[in-house]
Scaffold this active site. Structure first.
Site, PDB file in Angstrom:
ATOM      1  CG  HIS A  37      -8.742  37.772   7.182  1.00 23.99           C
ATOM      2  ND1 HIS A  37      -9.691  36.955   6.618  1.00 23.99           N
ATOM      3  CD2 HIS A  37      -7.882  36.958   7.852  1.00 23.99           C
ATOM      4  CE1 HIS A  37      -9.406  35.696   6.912  1.00 23.99           C
ATOM      5  NE2 HIS A  37      -8.324  35.667   7.669  1.00 23.99           N
ATOM      6  CE  LYS A 149     -12.499  32.195  13.170  1.00 17.70           C
ATOM      7  NZ  LYS A 149     -12.319  30.718  13.337  1.00 17.70           N
TER       8      LYS A 149
END
Length: 282
Positions: A37, A149
């Protein structure tokens, strides 16, 4: 950094920013932030005048037997990661704030959701698309950042933004991995010590498959069987899928060529992990 908890205040802020011509980089998350993140936030910081981060565990994208109630949450940690990575506004709404009454409208996504996690988790991507429609309308981003991802999610969002003419640029960002290759994920905390060791074989299986493709193998079935057999041999996990598709269309291929994705999902006792590689094969 300002923390905003209501839709009304967030919309007021972004309306004013939009009117003044400022570029807004938006990073939507479910919180429990990690280095993956942080990478998205840093890229948003580099490319925009204002950075908005949302932390919202969206109930619409969880199925009835999934981990909504135990999904890891730590807003203090999230605030620290946000501050360290240059976030201007942290949007942290409650479920009641985002969904004050039962939704009468949801966004249904098709085709790119027929495979991989979309096939295994019915309704998941409708939940993702619905919350993103709301978040895009609330934050009015110039650019929105998503990790590769979940490459299927990126493909679905790109299609959804194109189909609805939403004026936002989707920016995919490469997977961030631990030093030993495991893809960073908020759900890695569910792994036991032994499972953490076994989980390394997910990425290793993809790397072995990549080597076979680079050595000339073009049969998708041979590649996916290689991955399944490797994971089943080296872990106690259950392979949900190991599939190869054209990317981002996520359509079947008879031959490994062009831009492709090789994606896997493996269930351990308390967690289901996903990983993938994308390649351009000539």
């Amino acid at each position: 950094m300002k923390i905003v908890t209501t839709v009304q205040e967030m919309q007021q802020i972004t309306n004013e920013l939009h009117a003044s011509g400022k570029s807004i980089g938006f990073v939507p998350t479910m919180g429990y932030l990690h280095e993956g993140h942080a990478t998205l936030l840093r890229k948003a910081r580099e490319e925009n005048e204002i950075v908005v981060l949302s932390v919202f565990v969206n109930p619409l994208q969880f199925g009835p037997n999934e981990d909504l109630d135990r999904y890891p949450r730590d807003i203090d940690r999230d605030e620290n990661v946000a501050k360290e990575n240059g976030v201007d506004y942290l949007f942290y709404p409650s479920v009641e704030e985002m969904y004050p009454s039962e939704q009468t409208t949801t966004v249904e996504v098709v085709k790119r959701t027929d495979v991989l996690c979309g096939k295994q988790r019915p309704g998941h991507f409708a939940g993702v698309a619905t919350v993103l429609m709301k978040l895009f309308n609330i934050t009015l981003p110039t650019r929105a950042y998503f990790g590769m991802k979940d490459a299927q999610q990126v493909a679905v969002i790109e299609g959804f933004v194109t189909d609805f003419n939403i004026p936002v640029t989707i920016v995919p960002v490469d997977i961030v991995r631990e030093e030993d290759g495991l893809a960073k994920s908020s759900r890695n905390v569910y792994l036991s010590q032994d499972e953490r060791e076994e989980a390394l074989h997910l990425y290793r299986s993809l790397c072995i498959a990549k080597e076979r493709i680079e050595a000339g193998e073009r049969n998708p079935e041979i590649i996916t069987n290689l991955v399944k057999e490797y994971i089943e041999t080296h872990t106690k996990g259950t392979v949900d899928y190991a599939d190869l598709y054209a990317y981002p269309s996520l359509t079947m291929v008879e031959k490994v060529e062009g831009r492709i994705i090789l994606a896997i999902a493996v269930k351990f006792e308390n967690v289901r992990l996903i990983d993938n590689i994308t390649l351009t094969v000539k």
